[in-house]
Motif scaffolding. Sequence first.
Motif, PDB file in Angstrom:
ATOM      1  N   SER A 236      14.908  33.768 -59.616  1.00 57.85           N
ATOM      2  CA  SER A 236      16.204  33.610 -60.284  1.00 57.85           C
ATOM      3  C   SER A 236      16.603  32.148 -60.442  1.00 57.85           C
ATOM      4  CB  SER A 236      17.293  34.352 -59.495  1.00 57.85           C
ATOM      5  OG  SER A 236      17.461  33.795 -58.206  1.00 57.85           O
ATOM      6  N   PHE A 237      15.741  31.237 -59.992  1.00 56.03           N
ATOM      7  CA  PHE A 237      16.039  29.808 -60.084  1.00 56.03           C
ATOM      8  C   PHE A 237      15.594  29.296 -61.454  1.00 56.03           C
ATOM      9  CE2 PHE A 237      15.061  25.274 -59.340  1.00 56.03           C
ATOM     10  CZ  PHE A 237      16.249  24.868 -58.734  1.00 56.03           C
ATOM     11  N   HIS A 238      16.526  28.698 -62.193  1.00 55.43           N
ATOM     12  CA  HIS A 238      16.218  28.255 -63.561  1.00 55.43           C
ATOM     13  C   HIS A 238      16.574  26.788 -63.767  1.00 55.43           C
ATOM     14  CE1 HIS A 238      15.422  32.407 -64.623  1.00 55.43           C
ATOM     15  NE2 HIS A 238      16.625  32.759 -64.196  1.00 55.43           N
ATOM     16  N   SER A 239      16.487  25.993 -62.691  1.00 50.78           N
ATOM     17  CA  SER A 239      16.899  24.587 -62.787  1.00 50.78           C
ATOM     18  C   SER A 239      15.785  23.631 -62.386  1.00 50.78           C
ATOM     19  CB  SER A 239      18.141  24.359 -61.909  1.00 50.78           C
ATOM     20  OG  SER A 239      19.196  25.209 -62.258  1.00 50.78           O
ATOM     21  N   PHE A 240      14.548  23.968 -62.730  1.00 54.44           N
ATOM     22  CA  PHE A 240      13.427  23.121 -62.331  1.00 54.44           C
ATOM     23  C   PHE A 240      13.482  21.748 -62.990  1.00 54.44           C
ATOM     24  CE2 PHE A 240      11.696  27.395 -61.487  1.00 54.44           C
ATOM     25  CZ  PHE A 240      11.342  27.226 -60.167  1.00 54.44           C
ATOM     26  N   SER A 241      13.920  21.687 -64.228  1.00 56.74           N
ATOM     27  CA  SER A 241      14.013  20.386 -64.891  1.00 56.74           C
ATOM     28  C   SER A 241      15.061  19.507 -64.214  1.00 56.74           C
ATOM     29  CB  SER A 241      14.352  20.570 -66.379  1.00 56.74           C
ATOM     30  OG  SER A 241      15.590  21.247 -66.529  1.00 56.74           O
ATOM     31  N   SER A 242      16.146  20.136 -63.766  1.00 51.21           N
ATOM     32  CA  SER A 242      17.176  19.395 -63.042  1.00 51.21           C
ATOM     33  C   SER A 242      16.647  18.903 -61.697  1.00 51.21           C
ATOM     34  CB  SER A 242      18.407  20.287 -62.837  1.00 51.21           C
ATOM     35  OG  SER A 242      19.383  19.627 -62.054  1.00 51.21           O
ATOM     36  N   LEU A 243      15.889  19.754 -60.991  1.00 46.42           N
ATOM     37  CA  LEU A 243      15.323  19.370 -59.699  1.00 46.42           C
ATOM     38  C   LEU A 243      14.311  18.237 -59.876  1.00 46.42           C
ATOM     39  CD1 LEU A 243      15.219  19.945 -56.677  1.00 46.42           C
ATOM     40  CD2 LEU A 243      13.509  21.724 -57.121  1.00 46.42           C
ATOM     41  N   ARG A 244      13.582  18.282 -60.975  1.00 45.50           N
ATOM     42  CA  ARG A 244      12.619  17.210 -61.275  1.00 45.50           C
ATOM     43  C   ARG A 244      13.345  15.865 -61.413  1.00 45.50           C
ATOM     44  NH1 ARG A 244       7.771  16.138 -64.549  1.00 45.50           N
ATOM     45  NH2 ARG A 244       8.203  14.428 -65.984  1.00 45.50           N
ATOM     46  N   SER A 245      14.464  15.868 -62.129  1.00 46.26           N
ATOM     47  CA  SER A 245      15.214  14.624 -62.297  1.00 46.26           C
ATOM     48  C   SER A 245      15.840  14.165 -60.986  1.00 46.26           C
ATOM     49  CB  SER A 245      16.294  14.815 -63.365  1.00 46.26           C
ATOM     50  OG  SER A 245      17.282  15.743 -62.934  1.00 46.26           O
ATOM     51  N   GLN A 246      16.183  15.102 -60.115  1.00 51.76           N
ATOM     52  CA  GLN A 246      16.743  14.746 -58.806  1.00 51.76           C
ATOM     53  C   GLN A 246      15.687  14.082 -57.916  1.00 51.76           C
ATOM     54  OE1 GLN A 246      18.209  18.626 -57.908  1.00 51.76           O
ATOM     55  NE2 GLN A 246      19.990  18.399 -59.243  1.00 51.76           N
ATOM     56  N   PHE A 247      14.448  14.541 -58.014  1.00 45.09           N
ATOM     57  CA  PHE A 247      13.366  13.855 -57.297  1.00 45.09           C
ATOM     58  C   PHE A 247      13.207  12.436 -57.848  1.00 45.09           C
ATOM     59  CE2 PHE A 247      11.789  17.917 -55.558  1.00 45.09           C
ATOM     60  CZ  PHE A 247      11.390  17.493 -54.306  1.00 45.09           C
ATOM     61  N   GLY A 248      13.343  12.288 -59.170  1.00 44.73           N
ATOM     62  CA  GLY A 248      13.281  10.961 -59.769  1.00 44.73           C
ATOM     63  C   GLY A 248      14.406  10.069 -59.264  1.00 44.73           C
ATOM     64  N   LYS A 249      15.586  10.650 -59.080  1.00 42.01           N
ATOM     65  CA  LYS A 249      16.725   9.894 -58.543  1.00 42.01           C
ATOM     66  C   LYS A 249      16.432   9.421 -57.121  1.00 42.01           C
ATOM     67  CE  LYS A 249      21.664  10.384 -57.513  1.00 42.01           C
ATOM     68  NZ  LYS A 249      22.835  11.305 -57.535  1.00 42.01           N
ATOM     69  N   LEU A 250      15.821  10.285 -56.317  1.00 43.38           N
ATOM     70  CA  LEU A 250      15.443   9.887 -54.967  1.00 43.38           C
ATOM     71  C   LEU A 250      14.432   8.748 -55.009  1.00 43.38           C
ATOM     72  CD1 LEU A 250      15.364  10.223 -51.899  1.00 43.38           C
ATOM     73  CD2 LEU A 250      13.706  12.085 -52.201  1.00 43.38           C
ATOM     74  N   GLY A 251      13.492   8.806 -55.957  1.00 41.66           N
ATOM     75  CA  GLY A 251      12.515   7.731 -56.101  1.00 41.66           C
ATOM     76  C   GLY A 251      13.187   6.402 -56.402  1.00 41.66           C
ATOM     77  N   ARG A 252      14.172   6.426 -57.272  1.00 41.33           N
ATOM     78  CA  ARG A 252      14.892   5.184 -57.604  1.00 41.33           C
ATOM     79  C   ARG A 252      15.692   4.681 -56.403  1.00 41.33           C
ATOM     80  NH1 ARG A 252      15.509   8.245 -62.283  1.00 41.33           N
ATOM     81  NH2 ARG A 252      17.635   8.909 -61.725  1.00 41.33           N
ATOM     82  N   MET A 253      16.206   5.617 -55.589  1.00 42.12           N
ATOM     83  CA  MET A 253      16.952   5.234 -54.399  1.00 42.12           C
ATOM     84  C   MET A 253      16.042   4.517 -53.401  1.00 42.12           C
ATOM     85  SD  MET A 253      18.966   7.669 -51.651  1.00 42.12           S
ATOM     86  CE  MET A 253      20.028   8.408 -52.892  1.00 42.12           C
ATOM     87  N   ILE A 254      14.836   5.058 -53.214  1.00 48.29           N
ATOM     88  CA  ILE A 254      13.884   4.419 -52.298  1.00 48.29           C
ATOM     89  C   ILE A 254      13.451   3.062 -52.849  1.00 48.29           C
ATOM     90  CG2 ILE A 254      11.585   4.614 -51.265  1.00 48.29           C
ATOM     91  CD1 ILE A 254      12.009   7.680 -51.245  1.00 48.29           C
ATOM     92  N   GLU A 255      13.220   3.008 -54.171  1.00 47.38           N
ATOM     93  CA  GLU A 255      12.785   1.764 -54.815  1.00 47.38           C
ATOM     94  C   GLU A 255      13.830   0.662 -54.652  1.00 47.38           C
ATOM     95  OE1 GLU A 255      10.516   0.814 -58.980  1.00 47.38           O
ATOM     96  OE2 GLU A 255      12.425   1.916 -59.098  1.00 47.38           O
ATOM     97  N   ALA A 256      15.085   1.052 -54.517  1.00 46.91           N
ATOM     98  CA  ALA A 256      16.161   0.067 -54.357  1.00 46.91           C
ATOM     99  C   ALA A 256      16.175  -0.552 -52.958  1.00 46.91           C
ATOM    100  CB  ALA A 256      17.505   0.738 -54.633  1.00 46.91           C
TER     101      ALA A 256
END
Length: 430
Positions: A236-256
């Motif tokens: 029933s989970f239909h937000s995989f694209s959103s979760l993908r972008s959230q992982f990208g946000k975490l990557g940018r946070m670590i990169e900072a």
Amino acid sequence: MSGQTRKKIQKKLKIRGYSLKTDGLDEILSFVNRFQDAEDEAIDLLLDQLDHQSLISSIIDKEAVHQVLSTIQSLVGQRGRRWVMGVISQLEDGHFYLEDLTAAIEIDFSKAKITTGFFTENTIIVAEGEMLSEGIFQVITCGFPPLENRDKSLKVLAGHDFFGCGTLTKEETLRLADLEKRAVNDMFVILSDIWLDNEQVMEKLETVLNGFENVEIVPSLFVFMGDFCSHPCNLSFHSFSSLRSQFGKLGRMIEAHPRLKEQSKFLFIPGPNDTGPSTVLPRCALPKYLTEELQKHVPNAIFSSNPCRVKFYTQEMVFFRQDLLYRMRRSCLIPPSTEETDDPFEHLVATITHQSHLCPLPLFVQPIIWNYDHCLHLYPTPHTIVLGDRSEQKAFKYTGITCFNPGSFSDDSTFVAFRPCTQEVEFSAL
């Protein structure tokens, strides 16, 4: 004894190629009558032993049955104290029936002393007691199999690698041991339950990264354990694209945080509700679709399975993210003893270490891919076991094994800083 039981015996004998005389059937009925709550088990036991007898004829008479029953009696043993080992398969009105014994013995636990640990279905037990009558065994005490010392296990294995990191020569082991003694500043930061879709959780995670960015020596390893989403990633989970972008946000946070990005490694272990082909164990690593945006910003990120094994010089560490304590308590057949400890986490640690398995639960509670069941084994015992669980932070050193739960970062803002060189567990919280 019902006529239905008589027909059942005759049918089973016919299937195995035997014919039956009346006196032989009467003897079998007399034996089976002692196990009215376990007729099928008693019949199958007798027939299995019958198959192993050197019979002159396929016609079963009273004498042939006596011969089989004599063998069963010798397997069960005479009245007196003895040890029994088997697999709990059923609990009913205070009685167990053990599957993996050569004789069907009804085990009465009504007066038994239960030692430390969770006793669930399929748990291997060792019981001490006395034979009350033929086929009835009263347990005095029961517990888990003894835990084998790690050094003894390694000696027996004669250099074979059960951990999965490759076999080392004696010279390499000595060199790594020397390097390990000097690694006093190495630290692992372990967080469990990092909900990337929750703004408050992400703000707290940034606070943690800010703190470690500014310490004199940054952590060697950050271990991020799932779940990585506040909602189960099921059908029933239909937000995989959103979760993908959230992982990208975490990557940018670590990169900072340049010092962390350059000097620390980041290990990601999926949780029980993260995306995957099924809920079975072991769980495969997070899919590349979700993680590739993060990896663009953090090239040294590692995405592993659950459970995961880490080798730190000579030390072996196992990471497992599963809400195991709740499931073990819910599946427990007997209340654990409070004589030695009343701490559920200590009972959990005792259970998995003595069972030499991370998840000793029946398959209907937790399915396991049998071809990969070895990934859940704890033999030889590792130096450290990290059990990521939604329950409160806990640490317990048991028979030389350091076990701890970092707690739920999303629920309680808790995490752990661990120094493998000294086995020091430091509880932290925001």
